[in-house]
Design an enzyme around this catalytic site. Sequence first.
Site, PDB file in Angstrom:
ATOM      1  N   GLY A  50       0.860  -1.179   0.000  1.00 43.69           N
ATOM      2  CA  GLY A  50       0.000   0.000   0.000  1.00 43.69           C
ATOM      3  C   GLY A  50       0.890   1.220   0.000  1.00 43.69           C
ATOM      4  N   CYS A 102       5.464  -5.892   1.621  1.00 40.63           N
ATOM      5  CA  CYS A 102       5.752  -4.454   1.553  1.00 40.63           C
ATOM      6  C   CYS A 102       5.055  -3.701   2.699  1.00 40.63           C
ATOM      7  CB  CYS A 102       5.383  -3.925   0.166  1.00 40.63           C
ATOM      8  SG  CYS A 102       6.119  -2.315  -0.151  1.00 40.63           S
ATOM      9  N   TYR A 103       4.049  -2.879   2.397  1.00 43.08           N
ATOM     10  CA  TYR A 103       3.351  -2.198   3.494  1.00 43.08           C
ATOM     11  C   TYR A 103       2.780  -3.230   4.468  1.00 43.08           C
ATOM     12  CZ  TYR A 103      -0.226   0.497   5.977  1.00 43.08           C
ATOM     13  OH  TYR A 103      -1.004   1.069   6.955  1.00 43.08           O
ATOM     14  N   HIS A 141       8.483  -7.570  -3.353  1.00 48.39           N
ATOM     15  CA  HIS A 141       7.232  -8.032  -3.976  1.00 48.39           C
ATOM     16  C   HIS A 141       7.413  -9.392  -4.654  1.00 48.39           C
ATOM     17  CE1 HIS A 141       4.783  -4.405  -3.444  1.00 48.39           C
ATOM     18  NE2 HIS A 141       5.939  -3.767  -3.507  1.00 48.39           N
ATOM     19  N   GLU A 145       5.205 -11.192  -5.924  1.00 47.24           N
ATOM     20  CA  GLU A 145       4.201 -11.408  -6.977  1.00 47.24           C
ATOM     21  C   GLU A 145       4.627 -10.890  -8.339  1.00 47.24           C
ATOM     22  OE1 GLU A 145       4.163  -9.275  -4.580  1.00 47.24           O
ATOM     23  OE2 GLU A 145       3.083  -7.436  -5.032  1.00 47.24           O
ATOM     24  N   ASP A 201     -14.827 -10.881 -23.757  1.00 49.23           N
ATOM     25  CA  ASP A 201     -15.302 -10.558 -22.413  1.00 49.23           C
ATOM     26  C   ASP A 201     -16.828 -10.573 -22.310  1.00 49.23           C
ATOM     27  OD1 ASP A 201     -12.629 -10.165 -22.152  1.00 49.23           O
ATOM     28  OD2 ASP A 201     -12.733  -7.982 -22.076  1.00 49.23           O
ATOM     29  N   LYS A 261      -7.340 -11.576 -18.527  1.00 50.49           N
ATOM     30  CA  LYS A 261      -7.813 -12.030 -19.842  1.00 50.49           C
ATOM     31  C   LYS A 261      -7.681 -13.546 -20.044  1.00 50.49           C
ATOM     32  CE  LYS A 261      -9.388 -10.484 -23.803  1.00 50.49           C
ATOM     33  NZ  LYS A 261     -10.356  -9.379 -23.937  1.00 50.49           N
TER      34      LYS A 261
END
Length: 507
Positions: free
Chosen positions: A54, A81-82, A168, A170, A226, A365
């Site tokens: 964040g 992180c945060y 991070h 991810e 979509d 997607k």
Amino acid sequence: MDKILVLDFGGQYNQLIARRVREQNVFAEVRGYNKITLEEIRAEGYSGIIFTGGPNSVYDDSSPHFDPAILKLGVPVLGICYGHQLMAWMAGGNICSAGNISEYGKVELKASPSPLFKDIPKESVCWMSHTDYVNKTPEGFDIIAVTDNCPCAAMSCEAQRLYGVQFHPEVTHTEFGKQLLHNFLFDICGCAGDWSMGNYCKTAIASLRDKIGAGKVLLALSGGVDSSVCAALLAEAVGSQLTCVFVDHGLMRKNEGDEVEAAFSKWDINFVRINAADRFLAKLKGVEEPERKRKTIGEEFIRVFEDESKQLGSVDYLAQGTIYPDVIESGLGASAVIKSHHNVGGLPDFVDFKEIIEPLRLLFKDEVRQLGRELGLPEYLVSRQPFPGPGLAIRVLGEITREKLDILREADAIFREELDKSNAAASQYFAVLTNARSVGVMGDARTYGYTVALRAVTTDDFMTADWARIPYEVLEKASSRITNEVRSVSRIVYDITSKPPATVEWE
Ligand code: XMP
């Protein structure tokens, strides 16, 4: 089924974390820190919790916080992180906000042995983005990784299965991020890894049924991936309560309208196809400028949809095929702002409905495509390449006529067919009917036909693109077939400009 809670503190990668977890066949859901209570978390029975990053500093009064008792639930937690700083702060550690160190980008990480770093080398590259850092770990916590500038790049309290990482895991720049998440999910949280898109599909259908009840749902179907997957999901969930309005603006590719209609014939829904080619062509008469074409089409789309929905009367829900990349997070887990849908030119504000539902808003997607396959949509629809909302209108350069559209549709179908048959790699490929006429010779006669341009690009994100190196034989076959089979085309050129400086589309 194991479930991971991604508790969102407003980081830019919050959905990416959930996706990374789902990629390892463990279900993950993102909830805003202020949208779920400690009691709800306890009741949900999560196998693990991840605190996201964040933009804030834990000492700001306005910063997102959570009840520190979350660390005592006995559920493993990974703070990122945060989230890492918040965990340290909640457990009684100290955070330094002096801002005298700031790390951004790829940084060398030195790790100590820990279940979190199983099968990860002692030294590896991680992705950092922070100014604040933990300068005193809470009691019971050990530092398990450092960098040159960060004295606590990772910490853990093994007894309580609490872990924090300043970097991070991810993002793909963190070399062993995937392994780290794997270690957390499987070794620390004990997940089984038995989640699949099939389960997601079942859960999504059940929750849509629950939410919609006996309500009526309206969806504008464009025929793109979509909106088609969104329609199929709703069709499966509420069947005849769903009305799909499919506006065929006459600017679609060869057979496309019929293919879309055929794909939905297996569901008992109210499928309304409006053949509005005449209306659109009338509006587009004399329009040459690309942006005016787009605007005209967007507005007319709304008008046609409006006329149709007036006849339907009021509905309870308006469904949209918004997917995660379309969602612009307004931060801090608050509800997202809807990006004006460039295919339909904005939200129809005249339709009388109670609420918008966006069943795909958590999916990327490729996950949407996977879901479409789960729902039994045909492959030609699910793996369809991107097609602009204004359709062939921006591929017929200059003024649009029915004749020009027909010529382009034939040429485009041949090029796509030849490319599909080959193994050539391209992310998007199509034909363009240029406004240039040129002289040719056929038999003994002089011809004076159109020039068709073939365009094929490779790209990951469509922000930049390279022209595709299509084998000459494929181009040759396409060129010879188009000039032979399509009336009024006497010359074929291949577009060898990249983006930038060009764009993918010609208009
Ligand atoms: P450009 O031409 O901007 O295209 O390089 C990038 C991608 O966006 C698509 N595109 C559009 N899609 N409405 C759409 O829905 C539009 O007006 C539009 N213009 C371009 C294009 O096909 C490519 O995939």
